[in-house]
Design a protein around this motif. Structure first.
Motif, mmCIF file in Angstrom:
data_model
loop_
_atom_site.group_PDB
_atom_site.id
_atom_site.type_symbol
_atom_site.label_atom_id
_atom_site.label_comp_id
_atom_site.label_asym_id
_atom_site.label_seq_id
_atom_site.Cartn_x
_atom_site.Cartn_y
_atom_site.Cartn_z
ATOM 1 N N THR A 109 -4.187 -69.004 7.651
ATOM 2 C CA THR A 109 -4.002 -67.765 7.774
ATOM 3 C C THR A 109 -2.126 -67.926 8.081
ATOM 4 O OG1 THR A 109 -4.357 -67.837 10.531
ATOM 5 C CG2 THR A 109 -6.069 -67.665 9.276
ATOM 6 N N THR A 110 -2.232 -66.328 8.253
ATOM 7 C CA THR A 110 -0.256 -65.991 8.619
ATOM 8 C C THR A 110 0.012 -64.885 8.327
ATOM 9 O OG1 THR A 110 1.922 -67.302 7.504
ATOM 10 C CG2 THR A 110 0.740 -66.294 5.879
ATOM 11 N N GLU A 111 1.489 -65.058 8.731
ATOM 12 C CA GLU A 111 1.840 -63.839 8.912
ATOM 13 C C GLU A 111 3.241 -63.383 7.675
ATOM 14 O OE1 GLU A 111 4.575 -65.726 10.482
ATOM 15 O OE2 GLU A 111 2.862 -65.760 11.266
ATOM 16 N N THR A 112 3.398 -62.395 7.649
ATOM 17 C CA THR A 112 4.369 -61.875 6.823
ATOM 18 C C THR A 112 5.606 -60.203 7.279
ATOM 19 O OG1 THR A 112 5.102 -62.471 4.656
ATOM 20 C CG2 THR A 112 3.641 -60.308 4.528
ATOM 21 N N GLY A 118 4.639 -65.006 2.458
ATOM 22 C CA GLY A 118 3.124 -64.939 2.310
ATOM 23 C C GLY A 118 2.981 -64.973 0.932
ATOM 24 N N THR A 119 4.416 -64.842 -0.139
ATOM 25 C CA THR A 119 4.047 -64.936 -1.319
ATOM 26 C C THR A 119 4.335 -66.452 -1.437
ATOM 27 O OG1 THR A 119 5.063 -62.731 -1.670
ATOM 28 C CG2 THR A 119 5.388 -64.503 -3.497
ATOM 29 N N VAL A 121 -3.524 -63.612 4.784
ATOM 30 C CA VAL A 121 -2.095 -62.410 4.557
ATOM 31 C C VAL A 121 -2.253 -61.553 5.877
ATOM 32 C CG1 VAL A 121 0.625 -62.530 4.427
ATOM 33 C CG2 VAL A 121 -1.267 -64.103 3.222
ATOM 34 N N TYR A 122 -1.346 -61.599 6.879
ATOM 35 C CA TYR A 122 -1.041 -60.698 8.196
ATOM 36 C C TYR A 122 -0.128 -60.299 7.223
ATOM 37 C CZ TYR A 122 -5.548 -60.810 9.620
ATOM 38 O OH TYR A 122 -6.855 -61.325 10.004
ATOM 39 N N MET A 123 0.248 -58.509 6.555
ATOM 40 C CA MET A 123 1.718 -58.014 6.228
ATOM 41 C C MET A 123 2.187 -57.343 7.019
ATOM 42 S SD MET A 123 2.678 -57.184 2.894
ATOM 43 C CE MET A 123 4.633 -57.045 1.993
ATOM 44 N N VAL A 124 3.479 -57.170 7.562
ATOM 45 C CA VAL A 124 3.853 -56.339 8.302
ATOM 46 C C VAL A 124 3.812 -54.947 7.632
ATOM 47 C CG1 VAL A 124 6.063 -55.290 9.825
ATOM 48 C CG2 VAL A 124 5.292 -58.176 9.696
ATOM 49 N N GLY A 130 5.396 -69.536 8.540
ATOM 50 C CA GLY A 130 6.877 -69.495 7.468
ATOM 51 C C GLY A 130 8.177 -69.931 8.590
ATOM 52 N N SER A 131 8.922 -69.941 10.171
ATOM 53 C CA SER A 131 10.305 -69.850 10.764
ATOM 54 C C SER A 131 9.351 -70.004 11.368
ATOM 55 C CB SER A 131 10.693 -68.691 9.913
ATOM 56 O OG SER A 131 12.071 -68.837 10.542
ATOM 57 N N VAL A 132 11.011 -70.435 12.151
ATOM 58 C CA VAL A 132 10.586 -70.857 13.911
ATOM 59 C C VAL A 132 10.554 -71.860 14.166
ATOM 60 C CG1 VAL A 132 9.953 -69.867 16.176
ATOM 61 C CG2 VAL A 132 10.291 -68.219 14.499
ATOM 62 N N LEU A 133 9.773 -72.554 13.869
ATOM 63 C CA LEU A 133 9.348 -73.435 14.705
ATOM 64 C C LEU A 133 10.208 -74.582 13.160
ATOM 65 C CD1 LEU A 133 4.991 -73.200 14.006
ATOM 66 C CD2 LEU A 133 6.506 -73.236 15.861
ATOM 67 N N ASN A 134 10.040 -76.467 14.465
ATOM 68 C CA ASN A 134 10.531 -77.453 14.081
ATOM 69 C C ASN A 134 10.245 -77.388 12.652
ATOM 70 O OD1 ASN A 134 12.736 -79.163 14.673
ATOM 71 N ND2 ASN A 134 11.214 -80.730 14.840
ATOM 72 N N GLN A 135 8.477 -77.743 12.316
ATOM 73 C CA GLN A 135 8.253 -78.727 11.465
ATOM 74 C C GLN A 135 8.772 -77.932 10.270
ATOM 75 O OE1 GLN A 135 4.143 -76.525 10.600
ATOM 76 N NE2 GLN A 135 4.935 -77.261 13.295
ATOM 77 N N VAL A 136 9.462 -76.443 10.122
ATOM 78 C CA VAL A 136 9.722 -75.116 9.221
ATOM 79 C C VAL A 136 11.360 -75.384 8.382
ATOM 80 C CG1 VAL A 136 10.516 -73.057 8.270
ATOM 81 C CG2 VAL A 136 8.487 -73.428 9.542
#
Length: 455
Positions: A136-139, A145-146, A161-164, A232-238
């Protein structure tokens, strides 16, 4: 054109980097640990495993490993669209009448249309390797998300996907690309989760935010057997996955015999800026080189330039771990007239610490000036740029014009995250003179700051 400098520079297939870079290994001051909001103590890998993929959690918490091998399966996938070109913007230089040399690293040469695919395939691979059913994710703008829906389709994983909500309504075509790849797409906040219903009750008619969508995606993951949440962003792994951008840029510049003076990236949560800039910042941390690095963010969501460096929730529903970062407060929701992406209330903890330590500067720009820059770039370089990376284009033009004043022929490198062909409603508002600039007041920001957790 100068004979010695080609228009586009590609690396050969065997020159694609085979390792990702972890800037935390070179940082003198490490980012503060993620904190469990329930206990107030640093988050352990055992607490993270029910939410994120196990292999990615190890990468997330690693302060010491400088290089991570790119799995062979991921590297083979990269070869479908990598290496991406480093292009000299001769026509933009001519239009600006500047002595500066402008280079852009273009990440839009793949079906997802952006750099997000670099991390999407790596995270989907980790989920597949773990034997999960799906993720699951947000976009926000829809690029992540794409990209994730494309990666999941390739590996046979379910993708939710949970899209704003405002983007779901403004960008129906990006939504349909996700659905074409088999993803389910839900406008957030929604009635499908407990946290979504709570947010709707507290903020009736809200247009949503990335913080809202994150809350819903995390809840969906932890309540669904065989699923994990990916971001998709923010985290160190990304940031680690995205260093493929900066590492390729370094290799291409070396091939050209060019030393970058200024490196510019857009900043929302940090995936593009971190991917492009951290390999160069690593050189600075090791005392090998010096660069002027500029993070460019929207004036309507100014985390670096007007935020607080403090612990905060990464989501509006306050169910995610706490991170020490530059933040506007988890309850801050950007204005609905904000058309340029980069809508997250906080910034990568890694980049936040680097910014706090003075390794780069940040500036905020208003969206009409961003689209002024995007239009000039499209008319001169032939690519309709994504609104997000157009923030970097804005600052690049400003720096190039400074070079015109001083006569300095500086080498400027910008990250062009992708194309803007799914963002035409924003371009329509700009072309119809209906776009306006919104800058949050100090009072609005203080109201969000007042709700920061006391840690």
């Amino acid at each position: 054109m100068e004979e010695k400098i080609p228009y586009k520079t590609y690396l050969a297939e065997n020159e694609i980097p085979t390792k990702w870079y972890n800037v935390r290994a070179d940082m003198k001051t490490k980012p503060a640990p993620l904190v469990n909001p329930g206990t107030g103590k640093p988050l352990t890998i055992e607490e993270m495993n029910p939410i994120f993929c196990e292999e990615l959690n190890k990468m997330e918490l690693d302060n010491d490993t400088k290089w991570f091998d790119i799995p062979a399966e991921v590297l083979e996938f990269y070869k479908m669209y990598r290496p991406s070109p480093l292009t000299r913007a001769y026509f933009l230089e001519k239009a600006l009448d500047t002595p500066a040399h402008i280079y852009y690293k273009f990440e839009g040469n793949n079906t997802s249309g952006s750099h997000k695919l670099n991390s999407a395939i790596a995270q989907a691979y980790a989920a597949k390797k773990q034997g999960l059913k799906g993720v699951t994710t947000e976009t926000g703008a829809g690029q992540w998300g794409t990209a994730l829906s494309m990666a999941c389709a390739f590996l046979g994983l379910d993708c939710r996907v949970y899209m704003v909500k405002v983007s779901y309504e403004q960008k129906p075509f990006r939504r349909e690309v996700m659905r074409t790849y088999g993803a389910s797409v839900t406008p957030s906040p929604s009635e499908t989760t407990e946290v979504g219903r709570k947010i709707l009750a507290e903020h009736p008619g809200t247009t949503g935010s990335l913080g809202c969508a994150i809350s819903e995606a995390v809840e969906a993951a932890v309540t669904s057997e065989g699923y994990r949440y990916v971001l998709g962003s923010v985290l160190n792994q990304v940031l680690i996955h995205q260093t493929i951008i900066g590492l390729e840029t370094q290799a291409a510049l070396k091939k050209l015999g060019v030393k970058a003076d200024i490196i510019i990236g857009c900043a929302g949560g940090g995936s593009n800026l971190g991917g492009l800039a951290t390999p160069f910042i690593g050189e600075m941390l090791r005392g090998e080189a010096d660069y002027k690095i500029i993070a460019v963010e929207p004036a309507s969501c100014p985390s670096f330039t007007r935020g607080k460096f403090a612990y905060d929730f990464c989501d509006t529903g306050k169910i995610c771990p706490l991170a020490k970062m530059y933040t506007l407060g988890s309850q801050f929701i950007p204005s609905a007239n904000h058309a340029g992406g980069l809508r997250f209330h906080g910034m990568s903890p890694v980049l936040s610490q680097l910014y706090h330590d003075g390794l780069f500067e940040a500036r905020a720009v208003e969206q009409t000036s961003v689209f002024d820059a995007a239009t000039l770039f499209a008319r001169t370089e032939g690519i309709l740029p994504a609104p997000e990376s157009s923030h970097a284009i804005r600052a690049t033009i400003d720096e190039a014009l400074k070079c015109k004043e001083t006569g300095e022929a500086k080498n400027i490198v910008l990250g062009l995250t992708g194309t803007g062909y799914f963002d035409l409603m924003a371009y329509e508002k700009y072309n119809s003179h209906e776009m306006s600039d919104y800058i949050p007041s100090d009072e609005e920001l203080q109201a969000a700051f007042a709700q920061l957790p006391k840690i």
